[in-house]
Design an enzyme around this catalytic site. Structure first.
Site: not given
Length: 134
Positions: A92-93
């Site tokens: 995830h970012v």
């Protein structure tokens, strides 16, 4: 992964404040936001780390598109992107909009979680989601 909270969100087993979805990626508001509009961008397929995502170029094209929508919608020129991966074992970012009154220009404090009421989270998510339809 059956115990991954992000996989559960993608499969509709857990709720989220969705802001974007396509065939490969999904984005939603963080329930522990560091600022209003704090968004997580994840691949729909489970990968442990961002650099494990085979179509990482496409991933970052989506990240950029969402960051630009956040800038426009949240009225800021500064959206911090952050990749750690320690808190949830799914790539995830983080995209965190920064504002003048939040220490803008200083390092983000990851323990400075904002309390945003569910009704406001819904409004922010809808505003972001609807911007992709234009």
């Amino acid at each position: 992964m059956k115990d991954c909270i992000f996989c559960k969100i993608i499969n509709g087993e857990s709720s989220s404040y969705k802001v974007y979805e396509d065939d490969n990626f999904f984005a939603f508001l963080d329930i522990r936001p560091l600022n209003p509009g704090h968004t997580l961008v994840i691949p729909k397929e489970h990968y442990r780390w961002v650099w494990d995502v085979p179509n990482i170029g496409n991933y970052y094209e989506v990240v950029a598109k969402i960051a630009n929508i956040i800038k426009k919608t949240m009225g800021t020129d500064f959206v911090l992107s952050f990749v750690s991966g320690e808190e949830v074992p799914h790539a995830h970012v983080w995209l965190i909009p920064r504002f003048e009154n939040d220490g803008h220009g200083e390092s983000i404090k990851t323990d400075n979680i904002k309390k945003i009421e569910p009704e406001e989270m819904v409004k922010i998510a809808e505003k972001l989601f609807n911007e992709f339809k234009k």
